[in-house]
Design a protein around this motif. Structure first.
Motif, PDB file in Angstrom:
ATOM      1  N   SER B  45       6.924 -44.794 125.375  1.00  0.00           N
ATOM      2  CA  SER B  45       5.869 -45.015 126.379  1.00  0.00           C
ATOM      3  C   SER B  45       4.517 -44.582 125.834  1.00  0.00           C
ATOM      4  CB  SER B  45       6.182 -44.240 127.660  1.00  0.00           C
ATOM      5  OG  SER B  45       7.390 -44.692 128.210  1.00  0.00           O
ATOM      6  N   ASP B 162       6.932 -51.874 129.325  1.00  0.00           N
ATOM      7  CA  ASP B 162       7.647 -50.614 129.190  1.00  0.00           C
ATOM      8  C   ASP B 162       8.813 -50.625 130.180  1.00  0.00           C
ATOM      9  OD1 ASP B 162       8.348 -48.128 128.346  1.00  0.00           O
ATOM     10  OD2 ASP B 162       6.659 -47.065 129.254  1.00  0.00           O
ATOM     11  N   GLU B 163      10.002 -50.809 129.665  1.00  0.00           N
ATOM     12  CA  GLU B 163      11.229 -50.857 130.465  1.00  0.00           C
ATOM     13  C   GLU B 163      11.153 -51.842 131.631  1.00  0.00           C
ATOM     14  OE1 GLU B 163      13.281 -47.223 131.126  1.00  0.00           O
ATOM     15  OE2 GLU B 163      11.945 -46.078 129.852  1.00  0.00           O
TER      16      GLU B 163
HETATM   17 MG   LIG Z   1       9.163 -44.067 128.585  1.00  0.00          MG
END
Ligand SMILES: [Mg+2]
Ligand SMILES: Nc1ncnc2c1ncn2[C@@H]1O[C@H](COP(=O)(O)OP(=O)(O)OP(=O)(O)O)[C@@H](O)[C@H]1O
Lengths: 262, 256
Positions: B45, B162-163
């Motif tokens: 991240s 991010d994810e």
């Molecule tokens: Mg993360």
């Protein structure tokens, strides 16, 4: 910049208008709360004819001259002091990836049109004072300069407060005491305060230039603290310096922003 | 399209320094589809945040679409799309449609182009059913689709996620995966995503970056990744082996 602000502000206004009843109530309440300020001044003058050497209408002039820029900033930029909330909620990350300035987005976030009541109230008081005071027409040019100076000074103080929160995420209360405290302080002639405090708000945090110094010029008064005449005209300089500092602090804040771990 | 050169980001945490990312160097060419793997706390991240200009690197250099993200953040914003699976970039209290309209205004997307693009995205992501619902009332899967659409309305050259599949059911995941593949194939959008779902990697990514303890531990194709195992193994086994390799060492912390 103005366009972006207007867009965001309009979006929030529409959202606020969705609850019409509470919207109206908030406006009325806002006017009532600030009207008590004026009531206090009127009560003081029902017992005396002068406050620290100033008549009632002169005090109302000072009140309006500081109240109007304060209320404008409270309406338009005060939300920049919610930096720490936005950091914790993660919404600051979101603002940083949009193609418009973070400061503008923060200032416009949750724009509260109900605060406009306070602007109208302060404008009315100032208008009244200007009408009843027998002012030298040659000095009136200072009034718009004073209002612009005051607006810039208050906006800069709010911005400094927001910038500080990038470093001290838990500082909002301290910041509030500068902004709202400054708003309170400037309501009265500075001559009611002690000399050291007045020095502080002249040379450190230049609140004296919001209304006090320029108003002395408009009212054609000498400074009870004896500052020389040219100081009356230093407001724009003080505002520019403070705005510059606030801008730099803001940039530093963004550069040192650490986001959150998740 | 994306380039990092010995990029690093350190955080001071109560008297010590945590190196979330260090000495990270990689290059992603236009049109690539890259997955970024790594255990919790590896620095994925943090890397993404440096790429979109949220975090300023404390060492090294980062370039995205030819720009330095932290210096040219707002200019980059027009050319990059960002999705955080963990939180929305939409306006919480506004209906999805109003959020899109704000995106149009903030990104200055031409009205005609926007309408065409929104139709396309509404169809591809099946947004029709909840366009009028405030974002806070959307389910996770609906919100994620809304976020994806918002990130692509201005037709960015690069998409970082991010994810994006966190917390989604198998069907929603499949939908998002095929959508991302389509965006990459049809528009040539460069895609970089982080994930803990190895299915994402198997189905989507031609190339894998593996970050561990803030450093690049692997960079290569999925085939190369599988070949790191001594014998035949599933992708889970391969990744588990890579993640646990350096486990003896605690996270890098050093006194100031
Ligand atoms: Mg993360
Ligand atoms: N704002 C911050 N302040 C202090 N430390 C941070 C901050 N952000 C991240 N870290 C630290 O940096 C390291 C990397 O965090 P990061 O969020 O990049 O990991 P990640 O790879 O995304 O992990 P996950 O898979 O769990 O999301 C962690 O040790 C984390 O504690």
């Amino acid at each position: 910049m103005v366009r972006t602000y207007a867009l965001l502000a309009w979006t929030w206004t529409r959202a606020a208008m969705a609850y019409r009843a509470s919207f109206a109530l908030m406006v009325v309440l806002g006017v009532c709360v600030t009207a008590t300020d004026v009531a206090v001044i009127l009560v003081i003058f029902s017992h005396t004819t002068a406050l620290a050497g100033f008549t009632r209408d002169e005090v109302l002039f000072l009140y309006g001259a500081a109240g109007l820029p304060f209320a404008l900033c409270d309406l338009l930029v005060s939300n920049v002091d919610r930096v720490s909330q936005h950091i914790r909620a993660g919404t600051l990350d979101t603002m940083l990836v949009r193609p418009v300035g973070t400061w503008i987005q923060l200032a416009a976030d949750r724009f509260a049109p109900t605060r406009a009541g306070r602007v109208l109230q302060a404008a009315a008081v100032l208008g009244y004072a200007l009408a009843v005071l027998d002012l030298d027409a040659g000095r009136l040019w200072m009034v718009p300069v004073m209002l612009a100076t005051g607006t810039v000074i208050f906006a800069a103080i709010w911005t400094l407060g927001g910038a500080a929160q990038f470093l001290l995420t838990d500082a909002p209360e301290v910041i509030n005491s500068f902004t709202y405290g400054g708003g309170q302080l400037t309501q009265y002639p500075l001559s009611v305060y002690g000399r050291d405090l007045v020095r502080g708000v002249t040379y450190v945090l230049p609140l004296a230039f919001v209304n006090w110094q320029p108003a002395l010029y408009v009212l054609d008064r000498d400074d009870p603290f004896g500052t020389p005449g040219f100081v009356r005209f230093l407001g724009p300089v003080a505002a520019a310096v403070l705005a510059l500092l606030a801008g730099l602090a803001w940039r530093q804040g963004i550069r040192h922003y650490r986001s959150t771990g998740s | 399209m994306i380039e990092t050169e010995r990029a690093g980001r350190a955080f001071k945490v109560r008297g010590s320094v945590v190196h979330a990312v260090r000495d990270l160097s990689f290059r992603i060419e236009p049109g690539e589809f890259v997955g970024c793997l790594g255990p919790n706390g590896a620095g994925k991240s943090t890397t993404i945040k440096m790429l979109c200009g949220i975090l300023t690197p404390t060492s090294g250099r980062v370039r995205v679409a030819g720009l330095d993200p932290s210096r040219a953040r707002t200019a980059l914003a027009r050319r990059i799309g960002v999705v955080f699976g963990q939180r929305t970039t939409l306006w919480w209290d506004l209906p999805l449609r109003d959020s899109f309209e704000l995106v149009r205004l903030l990104y200055k997307v031409d009205r005609k182009l926007f309408a065409a693009r929104l139709d396309e995205l509404t169809e591809a992501l099946d947004l029709g059913g909840f366009a009028r619902t405030p974002v806070r009332q959307l389910s996770l899967g609906q919100r994620m689709r809304g976020d994806l659409a918002a990130a692509l309305l201005h037709d960015p050259e690069v998409l970082v996620l991010d994810e994006p599949t966190i917390g989604l059911d198998v069907v929603s995941k499949a939908g998002i995966r095929s959508f991302l593949l389509r965006v990459n194939a049809e528009r040539g959008t460069t895609v970089l995503l982080t994930t803990h779902d190895l299915g994402d990697v198997e189905r989507l990514c031609r190339r894998v970056l593996l970050i561990d303890h803030g450093r690049l531990a692997f960079d290569g194709s999925v085939g190369d990744l599988m070949a790191t195992a001594p014998g035949p193994a599933t992708i889970e086994e391969v990744v588990t082996r890579l993640y646990t390799r350096g486990r003896a060492a605690p996270p890098p912390v050093e006194p100031v």
